[in-house]
Design a protein around this motif. Sequence first.
Motif, PDB file in Angstrom:
ATOM      1  N   ALA A   1       0.826  -1.206   0.000  1.00  0.00           N
ATOM      2  CA  ALA A   1       0.000   0.000   0.000  1.00  0.00           C
ATOM      3  C   ALA A   1       0.861   1.257   0.000  1.00  0.00           C
ATOM      4  N   SER A   2       2.104   1.148   0.481  1.00  0.00           N
ATOM      5  CA  SER A   2       3.038   2.265   0.359  1.00  0.00           C
ATOM      6  C   SER A   2       4.313   1.760  -0.302  1.00  0.00           C
ATOM      7  N   ASP A   3       5.399   1.618   0.464  1.00  0.00           N
ATOM      8  CA  ASP A   3       6.661   1.221  -0.164  1.00  0.00           C
ATOM      9  C   ASP A   3       7.169  -0.131   0.309  1.00  0.00           C
TER      10      ASP A   3
ATOM     11  N   THR B   1       1.466  -0.173   9.185  1.00  0.00           N
ATOM     12  CA  THR B   1       1.723   1.265   9.348  1.00  0.00           C
ATOM     13  C   THR B   1       2.295   1.859   8.063  1.00  0.00           C
ATOM     14  N   ASP B   2       1.506   1.847   7.021  1.00  0.00           N
ATOM     15  CA  ASP B   2       1.986   2.358   5.736  1.00  0.00           C
ATOM     16  C   ASP B   2       2.080   3.883   5.748  1.00  0.00           C
ATOM     17  N   HIS B   3       2.902   4.404   4.840  1.00  0.00           N
ATOM     18  CA  HIS B   3       3.132   5.846   4.755  1.00  0.00           C
ATOM     19  C   HIS B   3       1.906   6.569   4.203  1.00  0.00           C
ATOM     20  N   ASP B   4       1.293   7.405   5.036  1.00  0.00           N
ATOM     21  CA  ASP B   4       0.231   8.318   4.607  1.00  0.00           C
ATOM     22  C   ASP B   4      -0.944   7.613   3.939  1.00  0.00           C
TER      23      ASP B   4
ATOM     24  N   GLY C   1       7.173   5.506  -3.268  1.00  0.00           N
ATOM     25  CA  GLY C   1       8.132   5.950  -2.267  1.00  0.00           C
ATOM     26  C   GLY C   1       9.546   5.935  -2.836  1.00  0.00           C
ATOM     27  N   ARG C   2      10.486   6.468  -2.066  1.00  0.00           N
ATOM     28  CA  ARG C   2      11.878   6.489  -2.523  1.00  0.00           C
ATOM     29  C   ARG C   2      12.425   5.093  -2.811  1.00  0.00           C
ATOM     30  N   PRO C   3      12.037   4.040  -2.060  1.00  0.00           N
ATOM     31  CA  PRO C   3      12.536   2.710  -2.408  1.00  0.00           C
ATOM     32  C   PRO C   3      12.163   2.278  -3.822  1.00  0.00           C
ATOM     33  N   HIS C   4      10.976   2.697  -4.293  1.00  0.00           N
ATOM     34  CA  HIS C   4      10.596   2.365  -5.670  1.00  0.00           C
ATOM     35  C   HIS C   4      11.536   3.051  -6.664  1.00  0.00           C
TER      36      HIS C   4
ATOM     37  N   GLY D   1      10.187  -5.530   3.459  1.00  0.00           N
ATOM     38  CA  GLY D   1      10.402  -6.621   2.529  1.00  0.00           C
ATOM     39  C   GLY D   1      11.801  -6.573   1.945  1.00  0.00           C
ATOM     40  N   ALA D   2      12.080  -7.459   1.009  1.00  0.00           N
ATOM     41  CA  ALA D   2      13.419  -7.577   0.428  1.00  0.00           C
ATOM     42  C   ALA D   2      13.478  -6.946  -0.955  1.00  0.00           C
TER      43      ALA D   2
END
Length: 295
Positions: A30-32, A55-58, A155-158, A269-270
Amino acid sequence: MENDVEASNIIDGAKPEVHGRCDLHTHTQASDGMQPPAENVRIARHKGLAAVAITDHDTVSGVAEALEAGLKYGITVVPGVEISTRAEGKEIHVLGYYIDTHQELFLSRLAEQRDTRAKRNASIIGKLRGLGINITLDNVVAGIGRELKPDESIGRPHIADELVRLGAAADMREAFDKYLATGAAAYVSPPRITPELACEWIIEAGGTPVLAHPGIYGDDELVRGILTRSSLRGIEVYHSDHTPADEERYLEMAEEFGLVVTGGSDFHGARQGVIFHGDLGSVTVSADVLERLKG
């Protein structure tokens, strides 16, 4: 401890003993995060946890699926969120637990937060292209491998994933260190709400606000100021990126300010074989804390 990939190969019918521990900080698709919400719950059950928080971002878009999975696997799911804020030039995250995930006012406020995140992402892409990297937001989204829902966000990880795919970074760590971390070449920090306002939003939605991973901010005076000014009711003492010295300091702050002590892995996650920030269930607190968070 097994990583998330190994855990996904366990037969769903397995029923390990529950030891009364809970991981109060996990992210999903749902977020990153990398896992569907239901998978976070199943992994938590396999690892013997009594409870897991989403606890997803926003966004709270992953909570409903997780709650349903909690019934299936016999594990408590804590509805949560992680709101991005800004104080004294630094990005500060505030966790909210047991919020009303159907309150229209709260949902509209989170939508505004995601709009800010989307503008930030566009600015990051612009900076990266200015550095000569042939990256587009469309390719970042395509790299996720599925269609995003309206209340999900990038998110930045994407973006880091795409930088690795393009060969602009060797791995996730280099992508952040070189381009995306605070002060890096393509870092962007847009105007955000204050931690104090995030606390008000969470409380108005029936929830309990908790300061996330204070050790990451590298400024205990700032942390102390936020605790003094805001209506925070808890502090995340235990986190994958905290040292034992961090834990000791924040335990003292929790006692000084009368705050609930929480903790969690901040599991995402990985990516490229590396789990960020920690494996689900690697950082936990006693499930007894849930009653205090409900209050």
